[in-house]
Design an enzyme around this catalytic site. Structure first.
Site, short mmCIF file in Angstrom:
data_model
loop_
_atom_site.label_atom_id
_atom_site.label_comp_id
_atom_site.label_asym_id
_atom_site.label_seq_id
_atom_site.Cartn_x
_atom_site.Cartn_y
_atom_site.Cartn_z
N SER A 189 0.84 -1.19 0.00
CA SER A 189 0.00 0.00 0.00
C SER A 189 0.87 1.24 0.00
CB SER A 189 -0.87 0.02 1.26
OG SER A 189 -0.02 0.11 2.38
N LYS A 190 0.32 2.31 -0.57
CA LYS A 190 1.14 3.50 -0.74
C LYS A 190 1.52 4.15 0.59
CE LYS A 190 -2.80 6.49 -1.75
NZ LYS A 190 -3.88 5.86 -2.50
N ARG A 191 0.84 3.81 1.64
CA ARG A 191 1.20 4.39 2.93
C ARG A 191 2.48 3.76 3.49
NH1 ARG A 191 -3.67 4.76 1.94
NH2 ARG A 191 -4.56 6.84 1.90
#
Ligand code: GLU
Length: 489
Positions: free
Chosen positions: A258-260
Site C-alpha cells: 500500500s502507498k502508505r
C-alpha cells in the site's frame, strides 16, 4: 481441451490512478508466459467504471510498462484483430451479451430502486443478517420485465447465481478452488445506465479476445466463482486461471502492498533512480524463483527458465532493500556508456533542465553554481536531522504536524495531473484547513520537500520535482516528525 488452445494472455488494468507496481508485476508474468510459449500478450483497458476513471491514467500505464521494458502484441495503442481494446468502446458487446442471458433465463431484470436497496441494507444490519440483495425480482415474469423495460423503467440486469451447492474452478497454482453458492449474490451485470460491471465486461472480453489463460492477482480469486457461472451460462469454455500471490509490505503482518507503507507508483521507481531492468528483475523474484538461490537474472533468462511450478504461494515481500541491492549490482556491472545513457534518461537531460532553469536562472552568476543551487532536484530522500528545529509548528504537537503533512499529500491522490497551479491551489486550501500561519505552513512543506529553509516558489519547485518525489519526501518528513526525529532517514 483448454491445453490445445493457442496461448493468449492479457492484462486488464483499470485507469484509475498512477501506474501501479502490481500492474507491472502481473504484466511481467503474462509477458514471460506469452514469450515462453510463443503466444500473444494483450493489453486491455477496463474503463467502464466512469466514476473512478482518470483521463491521464491510461497514457501513464502505457509509458510505465514500456519504461520497464514490457511490450504488448495487441492493445488500444497498437491495435490488433480484436480491436477496440478499450472497454468504453465496446459497450454494444456487453448489451448484446446481457440480452443473450436474459433470453436464456440465466439473468433477470431487477427493478429495485436505490431507495429500496438502501432500506433493505438498514433492515439487514438491524437484524444482524448478512447484507445483500434479497433476490426480490428473480421471480418476476420475464415477459412482464421486458414490457416494463420497454416502457422505460430503470433497471439493472442480474445474474442468476445458483442458490446452493459448491461452485468450483481450477486454479493452476492451487488446484481445485471450492466456494459455496451461498457466499455469492445475484451479481449485477449491466447497470441502469447500460454500462457493464467488471464481471460481465471481463468475461465477455476474455472470451471474445480468445484469452486462454487468465493470469492475475490473487485478490480476484474471491469473485472468480461468478465468472465460472457466467462462462457456463454462455456455454463457453472458461480459460485457465492462475492467480499470482499478492505483493506484501515488509511489515510484520505482511499486509497487501500500500502507498502508505511503500511507494506503489512505477513512476516513483523511475524518478528515484532505479533501473528498469532491476525493477523488472525484482518483480520476477516475487513469488517466482529462478532456481538455486539465484536472484539476479535478465528478462531473457527468466523467459528461458520459466515454469509455473517455480511459483510459490507464500507472501512475496516488496522489500526495497532487495530492490536497491539488485539495482546496485546492475549499476556496478554496466558499461560506462550504458550508465551514462541511464543518467541521461533519468534526469541529466534537457527536458528536466528546462523545468529547473526558470527557478535557477536569476539566482546564478556562473554555470558552475547550478548544481549546488539545485542539488535537491537530483537527490533522493533527504536528511532532516539538521533541520529538526524547523519542522515544528507553534502550539501544535509533532503528531498533529505529521498528520497535517499526510493530509496535504492525500489532497493530491484524487487529482489528475501535476502542475504549479494545482499545487498552489491545494496548498492554499490546505493552509486554510489547518489554520496555521502561512509562513509556518509553507516553511514546513519547504523543509520537507527541499531540505532547506529557503527555496524558489514552492509550488513551482514541487511541480518540477515531480509528483512522486514530492509525495515521497512529504511522507518521509511526516514519518520523521511523528517519530520525534528518530525515524531512520
Ligand atoms: N480491471 C481489473 C484490474 O483492474 C482486471 C482484473 C483481471 O485481470 O481480471 O485489475
Amino acid at each position: 481441451m483448454a491445453a490445445a488452445r493457442p496461448v493468449r494472455v492479457r492484462i486488464a488494468p483499470s485507469p484509475t490512478g498512477d501506474p501501479h507496481v502490481g500492474t507491472a508485476y502481473i504484466a511481467l508474468f503474462n509477458y514471460v508466459f506469452a514469450r515462453k510459449t510463443g503466444g500473444k500478450f494483450v493489453l486491455r483497458i477496463e474503463d467502464t467504471d466512469q466514476t473512478r476513471a482518470r483521463a491521464d491514467s491510461e497514457g501513464m500505464i502505457f509509458d510505465a510498462l514500456r519504461w520497464v521494458g514490457l511490450t504488448w502484441d495487441e492493445g488500444p495503442d497498437v491495435g490488433g484483430p480484436h480491436a477496440p481494446y478499450r472497454q468504453s468502446e465496446r459497450r454494444q458487446h456487453y448489451v448484446d451479451h446481457a440480452k443473450l442471458l436474459l433470453e436464456s433465463g440465466a439473468a433477470y431484470r431487477c427493478f429495485c430502486t436505490e431507495d429500496r436497496l438502501a432500506k433493505l441494507r438498514v433492515q439487514q444490519q438491524a437484524e444482524k443478517r448478512t447484507s445483500g440483495y434479497d433476490r426480490q425480482c428473480r421471480g418476476l415474469d420475464p415477459a412482464a420485465g421486458r414490457d416494463r423495460a420497454a416502457g422505460g423503467e430503470a433497471h439493472v440486469v442480474r445474474l442468476k447465481m445458483p442458490l446452493e451447492g459448491p461452485i468450483t474452478f481450477k486454479d493452476q497454482l492451487r488446484g481445485e478452488v471450492v466456494r459455496q453458492a451461498t457466499e455469492f449474490q445475484d451479481q449485477v451485470l449491466l447497470k441502469s445506465d447500460g454500462l457493464p460491471t467488471y464481471h460481465l465486461a471481463n468475461v465477455v472480453d476474455d472470451h471474445l479476445m480468445e484469452i486462454s489463460h487468465v493470469i492475475r492477482a490473487e485478490e480476484w480469486i474471491s469473485t472468480t466463482g461468478i465468472h465460472v457461472v457466467l462462462y457456463a451460462a454462455f456455454g463457453w469454455e472458461p480459460p485457465e486461471f492462475i492467480h499470482m500471490p499478492l505483493l506484501r509490505n515488509p511489515d510484520k503482518d505482511k499486509t497487501k502492498i500500500s502507498k502508505r507503507k511503500n511507494p506503489v507508483s512505477i513512476n516513483y521507481y523511475r524518478d528515484s533512480g532505479y533501473l528498469p531492468q532491476a525493477l523488472l528483475n525484482f518483480l520476477g523474484t516475487m513469488g517466482w524463483s529462478f532456481g538455486g538461490d539465484r536472484e539476479k537474472f535478465t528478462l531473457a533468462e527468466m523467459i528461458e527458465a520459466f515454469a509455473w511450478e517455480r511459483v510459490s504461494l507464500g507472501a512475496p515481500v516488496f522489500d526495497l532493500k532487495k530492490l536497491t541491492w539488485l539495482n546496485e549490482q546492475y549499476i556496478h556491472e554496466m558499461s560506462l556508456d550504458e550508465l551514462a545513457e541511464r543518467f541521461i534518461a533519468w534526469r541529466l537531460n534537457k527536458d528536466y533542465l528546462v523545468k529547473l532553469l526558470p527557478l535557477a536562472q536569476k539566482r546564478i552568476k556562473k554555470l558552475d553554481e547550478l548544481i549546488p543551487l539545485t542539488e535537491y532536484f537530483f537527490s533522493g530522500d533527504l536528511d532532516y536531522t539538521p533541520l529538526h528545529a524547523e519542522m515544528g509548528v507553534p502550539e501544535v504537537t509533532p503528531v498533529d504536524v505529521s498528520k497535517a503533512l499526510l493530509a496535504f499529500v492525500e489532497r493530491f491522490e484524487a487529482r489528475e495531473g501535476w502542475s504549479t497551479e494545482m499545487i498552489e491551489q491545494e496548498m492554499t486550501a490546505w493552509t486554510e484547513a489547518v489554520g496555521w500561519k502561512v509562513s509556518h505552513a509553507k516553511g514546513l512543506i519547504r523543509v520537507a520537500v527541499t531540505g532547506r529553509k529557503s527555496s524558489p516558489e514552492l509550488s513551482a519547485v514541487m511541480a518540477a520535482l515531480g509528483k512522486e518525489i514530492s509525495r515521497r519526501r512529504l511522507r518521509k518528513a511526516a514519518e520523521y516528525i511523528a517519530s520525534g526525529g528518530k525515524a531512520k532517514q
